[in-house]
Design an enzyme around this catalytic site. Sequence first.
Site, PDB file in Angstrom:
ATOM      1  N   SER A 295     -23.263  63.771 -37.010  1.00 29.45           N
ATOM      2  CA  SER A 295     -22.163  62.815 -37.150  1.00 29.45           C
ATOM      3  C   SER A 295     -21.435  62.605 -35.822  1.00 29.45           C
ATOM      4  CB  SER A 295     -21.212  63.319 -38.241  1.00 29.45           C
ATOM      5  OG  SER A 295     -20.218  62.378 -38.547  1.00 29.45           O
ATOM      6  N   ASP A 306     -26.942  57.978 -23.614  1.00 32.70           N
ATOM      7  CA  ASP A 306     -27.175  56.548 -23.405  1.00 32.70           C
ATOM      8  C   ASP A 306     -26.556  56.047 -22.105  1.00 32.70           C
ATOM      9  OD1 ASP A 306     -28.546  56.462 -25.751  1.00 32.70           O
ATOM     10  OD2 ASP A 306     -27.165  55.140 -26.817  1.00 32.70           O
ATOM     11  N   LYS A 320     -27.291  61.994 -38.677  1.00 29.49           N
ATOM     12  CA  LYS A 320     -26.346  61.370 -39.630  1.00 29.49           C
ATOM     13  C   LYS A 320     -25.667  60.204 -38.928  1.00 29.49           C
ATOM     14  CE  LYS A 320     -22.329  62.140 -42.605  1.00 29.49           C
ATOM     15  NZ  LYS A 320     -21.431  61.134 -41.999  1.00 29.49           N
TER      16      LYS A 320
END
Length: 558
Positions: A295, A306, A320
């Site tokens: 999460s 990223d 998740k």
Amino acid sequence: MGRKIRYGLVVLLAAGLAAVFAGAERSEDSDFRLGRNMEILMNLFRDVNLFYVDSVSPDRLLEDAAAGMTGKLDPYTEYIPEEEMDDFEIMTTGKYGGIGSLIRKKGDWVVIAQPYKGFPADRAGLKIGDKIVEIEGQDARGFDPARVSALLKGDPGTTVRLKVERFATGKVEPVSIRRERIVISGVPYHGFVADSIGYIQHSDFTEDCSTDLRRALAELRSSGRLKGLILDLRGNGGGILQEAVKILSLFVPKGTEVVSMRGKFEQLDATFKTEGEPVDTELPIVVLTDRGSASAAEIVSGALQDLDRAVLLGQRTFGKGLVQSTRPLGYNSYLKVTTAKYYIPTGRCIQAIDYAHRNEDGSVGYVPDSLIREFRTRAGRKVYDGGGIMPDVRTEPRYVSRFAMILYGKGYIEDFVDGYVKRHPEPVDVERFALSDADYADFTEFMKDKDVEFRSESKLALAQLREKAKQERYLDRIGPQLDEIEKGLRDDKESNLKLYRKELSQIIEDEIILRSHYAQGVTRHKLLSDEEVKQAVELLGDTARYRDILSSQDTARK
């Protein structure tokens, strides 16, 4: 705080939700089916309550109906009745009114399992193993931990009166403890693991955990020697999305898009950018992850990957990618419902399990390889969606044997440590303590008369293979080989105490250290032998390799 729920995305999503539904285009057929089914449900509830042969609880009927309604959606959508809201508040905010201690059942009594350092229970002198024999004049024999916990909690400023049998002396003493607002920090430990390498353990994304992390980072920086940071998100199950954004704000430029969420209604879609001025955008960072990182922990680790801002080391994360919000249902009850999926800066969603498309038997599966898509980081490195965050540097997961778990679950390790601490009451040295050969021999002797029902996973698998071979008429051909394999799989207690000595010794050491140095001491001790932390320190010391990973290394697809 009354019932003004401030968790997660509740405040963000609740405002205007009615307008979304009012403005949404709905077919007449859909409206009819919704109204029809609501009427059937109400009639069903009424008639079962009135006519069922035995008495039924309306509250239980509602909870069962809610469980049936939400049970096949996903594990995160659930009905929360009023009596469970306090637990939900604790889980989400990390705050409650109480004495600040974990408790556990031992025989007929509940005992102190771990007082939090500096909180009321600790300041009152409660120690691990102290037995709670009386609470507010009530004999506590036979009380379960849930009942004792409820009696220990209360409004900050009030007092709870106990009688406690001291572990060290066996004497029963009265203890009065003034309850406080207990705030469980999201950063249970931070410090240096090498001359210039800082370490921050981040355990969950409860309310204000970003403030805890900012404070820990400032303390490390104030030393003047911080040249690299290890951010440990292993086992971090996530929590509040906004806290993840605030943590990312410490390390990336202001105004950087770090996560977005998209759901059924475009009006509720949102994009989150860092708002505050960063603390340090250049500090080399290694983030530790494992299958327990989920999460919000995946938002932080995935966004840093990223943006090529940190190297991830460890195992693939949980996967998740779903966002929950909380909706009031009346009478202080709530619905926690999945309303969107989140997407990290490359545009990938890391949700691993496809709850929307179930198999014929009702089971769910992972996103198939054929649907996994490729994305590019800011530097052009290949990363993928469909199943958690894949680390840049993969390590083998650490497993605790079922044998060790059984010994711990039965309380044998704690019982042995009780005796050890009584024989050696002086605090151990966190940095140097290790269980000696003589100490482990004492533990082996202690275990001689203890009942341990255990069959290894290997032996269970072998039994299944033998049964399949029998069914398929291969047993005559491969039976002798299976017999030879079984001879090597010794599941007797004595053999397993030898086989699993290293991990059992580590667990015993942790329990001994916990008695005098709290959870922080246990973490310090574990870091000394943590192989992933050692790899992270080496990586942060190898500037060329660190930069090469962030500039050109693709992650594995699976």
